[in-house]
Design a protein around this motif. Structure first.
Motif, PDB file in Angstrom:
ATOM      1  N   GLY A 192      53.749  82.715  66.985  1.00 49.88           N
ATOM      2  CA  GLY A 192      55.171  82.981  66.803  1.00 49.88           C
ATOM      3  C   GLY A 192      56.011  81.789  66.405  1.00 49.88           C
ATOM      4  N   VAL A 193      55.406  80.598  66.269  1.00 50.00           N
ATOM      5  CA  VAL A 193      56.164  79.404  65.841  1.00 50.00           C
ATOM      6  C   VAL A 193      56.012  79.316  64.327  1.00 50.00           C
ATOM      7  CG1 VAL A 193      56.529  76.925  66.136  1.00 50.00           C
ATOM      8  CG2 VAL A 193      55.633  78.297  68.042  1.00 50.00           C
ATOM      9  N   ILE A 194      56.860  80.027  63.614  1.00 52.53           N
ATOM     10  CA  ILE A 194      56.738  80.132  62.161  1.00 52.53           C
ATOM     11  C   ILE A 194      57.354  78.915  61.477  1.00 52.53           C
ATOM     12  CG2 ILE A 194      57.330  81.533  60.150  1.00 52.53           C
ATOM     13  CD1 ILE A 194      57.409  83.946  62.043  1.00 52.53           C
ATOM     14  N   LYS A 195      58.525  78.510  61.965  1.00 54.18           N
ATOM     15  CA  LYS A 195      59.203  77.357  61.373  1.00 54.18           C
ATOM     16  C   LYS A 195      58.823  76.094  62.137  1.00 54.18           C
ATOM     17  CE  LYS A 195      63.070  80.206  59.859  1.00 54.18           C
ATOM     18  NZ  LYS A 195      64.519  80.470  59.983  1.00 54.18           N
ATOM     19  N   ASP A 196      58.937  74.981  61.434  1.00 52.05           N
ATOM     20  CA  ASP A 196      58.535  73.705  62.022  1.00 52.05           C
ATOM     21  C   ASP A 196      59.342  73.382  63.277  1.00 52.05           C
ATOM     22  OD1 ASP A 196      56.459  73.059  60.468  1.00 52.05           O
ATOM     23  OD2 ASP A 196      57.440  71.484  59.315  1.00 52.05           O
ATOM     24  N   ASP A 197      58.627  73.067  64.331  1.00 51.32           N
ATOM     25  CA  ASP A 197      59.195  72.450  65.528  1.00 51.32           C
ATOM     26  C   ASP A 197      58.826  70.970  65.453  1.00 51.32           C
ATOM     27  OD1 ASP A 197      60.229  71.940  68.044  1.00 51.32           O
ATOM     28  OD2 ASP A 197      59.477  73.808  68.883  1.00 51.32           O
ATOM     29  N   VAL A 198      59.202  70.187  66.446  1.00 43.01           N
ATOM     30  CA  VAL A 198      58.922  68.748  66.421  1.00 43.01           C
ATOM     31  C   VAL A 198      58.110  68.364  67.651  1.00 43.01           C
ATOM     32  CG1 VAL A 198      59.931  66.428  66.483  1.00 43.01           C
ATOM     33  CG2 VAL A 198      60.982  68.202  65.090  1.00 43.01           C
ATOM     34  N   THR A 199      57.097  67.550  67.441  1.00 46.41           N
ATOM     35  CA  THR A 199      56.311  67.022  68.550  1.00 46.41           C
ATOM     36  C   THR A 199      56.160  65.518  68.402  1.00 46.41           C
ATOM     37  OG1 THR A 199      54.197  67.129  69.721  1.00 46.41           O
ATOM     38  CG2 THR A 199      54.123  67.403  67.336  1.00 46.41           C
ATOM     39  N   GLU A 200      56.044  64.876  69.519  1.00 47.07           N
ATOM     40  CA  GLU A 200      55.720  63.446  69.514  1.00 47.07           C
ATOM     41  C   GLU A 200      54.220  63.300  69.283  1.00 47.07           C
ATOM     42  OE1 GLU A 200      55.767  59.596  72.512  1.00 47.07           O
ATOM     43  OE2 GLU A 200      56.616  61.501  73.162  1.00 47.07           O
ATOM     44  N   MET A 201      53.817  62.256  68.575  1.00 50.36           N
ATOM     45  CA  MET A 201      52.395  61.991  68.329  1.00 50.36           C
ATOM     46  C   MET A 201      52.038  60.619  68.897  1.00 50.36           C
ATOM     47  SD  MET A 201      52.011  63.261  64.384  1.00 50.36           S
ATOM     48  CE  MET A 201      50.243  62.987  64.364  1.00 50.36           C
ATOM     49  N   LYS A 202      50.951  60.578  69.658  1.00 52.57           N
ATOM     50  CA  LYS A 202      50.433  59.302  70.148  1.00 52.57           C
ATOM     51  C   LYS A 202      48.998  59.160  69.635  1.00 52.57           C
ATOM     52  CE  LYS A 202      53.319  58.882  74.250  1.00 52.57           C
ATOM     53  NZ  LYS A 202      54.164  57.835  73.686  1.00 52.57           N
ATOM     54  N   PHE A 203      48.772  58.083  68.916  1.00 53.21           N
ATOM     55  CA  PHE A 203      47.428  57.807  68.408  1.00 53.21           C
ATOM     56  C   PHE A 203      46.727  56.916  69.426  1.00 53.21           C
ATOM     57  CE2 PHE A 203      50.260  58.202  64.647  1.00 53.21           C
ATOM     58  CZ  PHE A 203      49.799  59.441  64.220  1.00 53.21           C
ATOM     59  N   VAL A 204      45.649  57.442  70.005  1.00 55.82           N
ATOM     60  CA  VAL A 204      45.029  56.769  71.145  1.00 55.82           C
ATOM     61  C   VAL A 204      43.510  56.749  70.984  1.00 55.82           C
ATOM     62  CG1 VAL A 204      46.910  57.598  72.618  1.00 55.82           C
ATOM     63  CG2 VAL A 204      44.766  58.867  72.565  1.00 55.82           C
ATOM     64  N   ASP A 205      42.877  55.786  71.679  1.00 58.99           N
ATOM     65  CA  ASP A 205      41.418  55.740  71.633  1.00 58.99           C
ATOM     66  C   ASP A 205      40.831  56.518  72.801  1.00 58.99           C
ATOM     67  OD1 ASP A 205      41.622  54.148  73.862  1.00 58.99           O
ATOM     68  OD2 ASP A 205      40.905  52.317  72.909  1.00 58.99           O
ATOM     69  N   GLU A 206      39.502  56.477  72.927  1.00 58.30           N
ATOM     70  CA  GLU A 206      38.815  57.278  73.938  1.00 58.30           C
ATOM     71  C   GLU A 206      39.017  56.770  75.362  1.00 58.30           C
ATOM     72  OE1 GLU A 206      35.873  54.194  72.379  1.00 58.30           O
ATOM     73  OE2 GLU A 206      37.552  55.407  71.643  1.00 58.30           O
ATOM     74  N   ASN A 207      39.552  55.532  75.532  1.00 60.53           N
ATOM     75  CA  ASN A 207      39.754  54.969  76.874  1.00 60.53           C
ATOM     76  C   ASN A 207      41.171  55.192  77.402  1.00 60.53           C
ATOM     77  OD1 ASN A 207      37.129  53.770  76.770  1.00 60.53           O
ATOM     78  ND2 ASN A 207      37.963  52.153  75.463  1.00 60.53           N
ATOM     79  N   TYR A 208      42.047  55.648  76.549  1.00 56.30           N
ATOM     80  CA  TYR A 208      43.486  55.708  76.849  1.00 56.30           C
ATOM     81  C   TYR A 208      43.793  56.594  78.061  1.00 56.30           C
ATOM     82  CZ  TYR A 208      48.507  56.136  75.608  1.00 56.30           C
ATOM     83  OH  TYR A 208      49.881  56.119  75.596  1.00 56.30           O
ATOM     84  N   ILE A 209      43.277  57.800  78.060  1.00 54.48           N
ATOM     85  CA  ILE A 209      43.611  58.764  79.118  1.00 54.48           C
ATOM     86  C   ILE A 209      43.149  58.257  80.481  1.00 54.48           C
ATOM     87  CG2 ILE A 209      43.066  61.074  80.006  1.00 54.48           C
ATOM     88  CD1 ILE A 209      43.212  62.093  77.141  1.00 54.48           C
ATOM     89  N   ASN A 210      41.945  57.681  80.537  1.00 55.42           N
ATOM     90  CA  ASN A 210      41.438  57.169  81.808  1.00 55.42           C
ATOM     91  C   ASN A 210      42.247  55.977  82.294  1.00 55.42           C
ATOM     92  OD1 ASN A 210      39.425  59.061  82.063  1.00 55.42           O
ATOM     93  ND2 ASN A 210      37.856  57.803  81.087  1.00 55.42           N
ATOM     94  N   MET A 211      42.569  55.049  81.376  1.00 54.80           N
ATOM     95  CA  MET A 211      43.240  53.832  81.807  1.00 54.80           C
ATOM     96  C   MET A 211      44.629  54.108  82.368  1.00 54.80           C
ATOM     97  SD  MET A 211      44.045  50.264  79.814  1.00 54.80           S
ATOM     98  CE  MET A 211      45.763  50.606  79.581  1.00 54.80           C
ATOM     99  N   PHE A 212      45.364  55.008  81.724  1.00 52.07           N
ATOM    100  CA  PHE A 212      46.717  55.304  82.189  1.00 52.07           C
ATOM    101  C   PHE A 212      46.745  56.411  83.248  1.00 52.07           C
ATOM    102  CE2 PHE A 212      47.749  53.273  78.102  1.00 52.07           C
ATOM    103  CZ  PHE A 212      48.665  52.344  78.550  1.00 52.07           C
ATOM    104  N   GLY A 213      45.593  56.934  83.602  1.00 57.68           N
ATOM    105  CA  GLY A 213      45.537  57.925  84.661  1.00 57.68           C
ATOM    106  C   GLY A 213      46.213  59.232  84.316  1.00 57.68           C
TER     107      GLY A 213
END
Length: 785
Positions: free
Chosen positions: A506-527
């Motif tokens: 149902g999201v036909i028109k563009d909405d806006v999202t933030e983008m974070k470019f991260v490596d494979e360790n990012y999620i673990n390191m920042f918890g």
């Protein structure tokens, strides 16, 4: 007669030196505090006070958010379609840039690329160079006076070469005076945007290519209504980019509103509500009222001691008007002494107060005509508030009662004095409540509900992505480095946004999202907490489908409430298909002024220009030194600079920190002034009731009973003050908290602490004099009587 009054005034001051000191000291603190607060509030309310400020507007974007940034494509299109505008200018602001001058490296902030029209809009004060041509040619730079002295000392910097980021050489074509601190666009150096014109070709036509720090300003002709431009904006959007004006708007924001409009994101200086500064000004009024209450209470209390003097003067033919003039004259002398001392203290500590409150104010501002006028008005106000009532009380005694020592304490004066003490305690409790609420909100800002780990993590720039693996290997061998992750920024950095749609949801028109470019360790390191699916993995650049980890807010926009059901769903991200491989719990990517937004995490090695390193808690400074050596060996032509993540988060709340510091400082002063007055009243009461205390002790009254004799009245007054202060404090602070998307709730504990603090402050103030009076030998008390 005047000479006689002056002699009597100084004789009375010398005879009652302790009371004079309490009055003068209290008024001195009150006046000094009022002057400092006035200069702070004036500084903040005069943000962007350029000579043409009433004709300058910032072009902003309102699609999903109110965004202070617009694409570089807007300015040239506006020049073409709005020839009536006097000037249109665009700015590419950057918080930091690396500078190289004669083999010396510097990391400077407040740098920007601007066009040649910029100086014509903002009335910069030029020391050298021609504002009409300084930014016309490529590779031109204009610097401030302080930067010129930093790089070149007393040498003329005109024509000197400066290197930017080891890539561009620019020539100094102008020097301006340093900008005041109250500017929404703080600049220390700006380079002609023509210097990077070739790199910007693709951005000059794309309306949605919006970078952080991309600002556009317009200057209206004199006597030209902004509404005439605003009404043409919808047709302008449709003509140039075929945009629907119902979905996209370009609000034209007055320059003077920028610092106070909290709707907008991506401002350089975080906006603050004007109510905050009005509240601070209210604190100044409360302080001076408290000081005046002290004066009135002490003056009316001492009126009894001067009753015989009044009686003798009236018998000798003095009119009441003459007595009023005499006592007002004495009041004026005390207030003028306090004024001189207060202005001196304000001038001495103004720069220190500015440092505490992160505001640029100078003692020379006290000599400005407006400030002198405020000082004069404040003096007259204090003389009237503090002097009139005591003068009328003292001059009202009947001669026969005065000479017979039958004046006592006038009932009206006694009742009023109680009311003034209640007002004084109510003010103290309101300020205590305000300080506690601001303190709790500041703690909430920085430490609670962030959704990620921020402790002992530093972030620093990586100038060459090709050496990322070498840097990672070297840092991994350091035993004091706990974890490493590369990314476009830590969780609290938000500098990449993209449009997304999801036709299947149902999201036909563009909405806006933030983008974070991260490596494979990012999620673990920042918890970061995974709710479903898998974490970010290394991606193949040849993949046609992007694998992303979405946050809760994004999947809720897809009408998916269960994270497990979001895994495997697809959206269109920046025109390319993207596959949701996991869902992460929402985390705070910007200040709590705004609600959390949609965000995606994805692997994109070309955007890993920031290293995030979690340190072992032991000897962190030594570890940072080791990292500096490693980094410098890999990038010798660059300057290593880092920032702790918690410091970066604290920078979101610089304006609130000012308010918190101000509340702590000036609330403490107000409470101190109140304590001085309370101490004086208790001292006077103890002196007046010496005989009563002696008789009570002879009759066997214990020490605690004597202390209670003096304390019970003030306990009642504090309780009455609490019932006045509590609803006022709650109403004021509740309204202040509404400025934030996320805030604390004001609990009962805040008010309990406030009244408990009032009792403790009163007890400490009262205890010394009451215990001293109670310990006096009753024989001496009765003999003296």
């Amino acid at each position: 007669m005047l000479r006689n009054y002056v002699i009597i005034t100084f004789r009375n001051i010398r005879r009652n030196l302790s009371y004079a000191f309490l009055n003068v000291f209290g008024l001195t603190l009150g006046i000094a505090s009022c002057l400092v607060i006035f200069l702070i509030v004036r500084n903040e309310l005069n943000y962007d006070d350029y000579s043409k400020a009433d004709r300058i507007y910032r072009v902003t974007l309102n699609a999903i958010d109110f965004n202070s940034n617009v694409a570089l494509a807007v300015a040239p299109a506006m020049r073409n379609d709005f020839p009536e505008l006097e000037q249109v200018s665009q700015v590419m602001y950057s918080h930091e840039v690396m500078i190289k001058v004669n083999n010396n490296h510097f990391r400077e902030n407040d740098f920007a690329f601007t066009d040649e029209h910029f100086p014509a809009i903002f009335n910069l004060r030029w020391i050298s160079g021609d504002p009409k041509t300084a930014l016309k040619e490529p590779n031109s730079i204009v610097i401030t006076e302080s930067i010129a002295k930093k790089y070149y000392g007393d040498k003329n910097p005109m024509g000197e070469i400066i290197n930017l980021e080891n890539e561009i050489n620019v020539k100094v074509t102008g020097v301006i005076q340093d900008l005041p601190g109250n500017r929404s666009l703080p600049l220390k150096m700006f380079v002609s945007i023509e210097t990077i014109k070739n790199q910007l070709k693709n951005q000059m036509s794309n309306f949605w290519n919006i970078g952080g720090g991309y600002f556009t300003f317009i200057l209206l002709p004199q006597h030209y209504s902004i509404q005439r431009i605003q009404h043409k904006i919808p047709a302008f959007l449709h003509k140039n980019w075929n945009l629907d004006p119902k979905e996209v708007r370009l609000p034209l924001q007055p320059l003077k509103d920028i610092h106070f409009d909290q709707r907008y994101i991506n401002n350089i200086v975080t906006p603050t509500s004007k109510d905050t500064y009005y509240a601070l000004f209210g604190v100044a009024l409360l302080i001076i009222i408290t000081a005046c209450i002290n004066f009135i209470n002490l003056a009316t209390a001492q009126a009894i001691k001067r009753a015989k003097e009044v009686g003798v003067r009236k018998v000798l033919g003095a009119h009441r008007s003459q007595l009023v003039k005499q006592f007002m004259g004495e009041t004026t002398v005390l207030i003028l002494i306090a004024l001189v001392l207060g202005v001196g203290i304000a001038a001495t500590f103004l720069s220190q107060a500015g440092t505490w409150l992160n505001v640029k104010i100078d003692a020379s501002e006290l000599a400005q005509p407006l400030v002198i006028g405020v000082i004069a008005a404040l003096t007259i106000l204090v003389i009237l508030l503090a002097g009139l009532y005591p003068a009328f009380v003292q001059s009202a005694y009947r001669p026969i009662d005065s000479l017979k020592n039958q004046t006592g304490t006038p009932s009206k004066g006694f009742t009023l004095r109680k009311g003034l003490v209640v007002a004084q305690f109510a003010i103290s409790q309101i300020l205590i409540v305000g300080t506690l609420v601001v303190a709790h909100q500041m703690d909430f800002f920085e430490n609670q509900d962030l959704g990620f780990n921020k402790d002992a993590i530093i972030s620093f720039y990586v100038p060459n992505n090709a050496k990322k693996d070498v840097l990672e290997h070297a840092l991994s061998n350091n035993p004091d480095v706990k974890q490493i992750a590369f990314s476009s920024g830590a969780p609290s950095y938000n500098n990449n946004f993209a449009g997304f749609s999801a036709p299947d949801h149902g999201v036909i028109k563009d909405d806006v999202t933030e983008m974070k470019f991260v490596d494979e360790n990012y999620i673990n390191m920042f918890g970061l907490k995974m709710l479903a699916g898998q974490k970010v993995n290394k991606a193949n650049p040849k993949d046609t489908v992007q694998n992303i980890v979405a946050n809760e807010t994004l999947i809720h926009k897809l009408s998916i409430m269960d994270p497990e059901k979001a895994v495997g769903q697809r959206i269109v991200l920046n025109g390319r298909p993207a596959n949701i491989i996991g869902v992460v719990q929402d985390f705070q990517s910007e200040s709590k002024h705004k609600k959390r937004r949609a965000c995606v995490l994805m692997y994109y090695a070309d955007a890993f220009f920031m290293a995030n390193v979690k340190l072992q808690p032991r000897a962190m400074s030594n570890t940072i030194d080791d990292i500096n050596k490693t980094w410098t060996a890999l990038f010798p032509d660059n300057l290593f600079e880092y920032q702790f993540l918690d410091e970066h988060i604290a920078s979101f709340y610089t304006q609130e920190q000012k308010v918190y510091t101000a509340f702590k400082l000036f609330s403490s002063i107000a409470i101190l002034i109140g304590c001085l007055g309370l101490y004086g009243l208790i001292s006077f009461a103890a002196a007046q009731r010496t005989r009563e205390v002696g008789i009570r002790k002879v009759l066997g009254a214990p020490l605690i009973s004597i202390v209670g004799l003096f304390s019970k009245e003030f306990i009642l007054l504090i309780s009455i003050a609490f019932f006045i202060a509590a609803p006022i404090g709650y109403y004021a602070m509740h309204n202040w908290l509404q400025n934030y998307a996320y805030h604390i709730n004001i609990g009962v504990g805040t008010f309990l602490i406030a009244i408990a603090a009032s009792f403790i402050i009163a007890a400490i103030t009262i205890s010394y004099q009451t215990i001293k009076a109670a310990l006096v030998n009753p024989v001496n008390s009765l003999r003296n009587e």
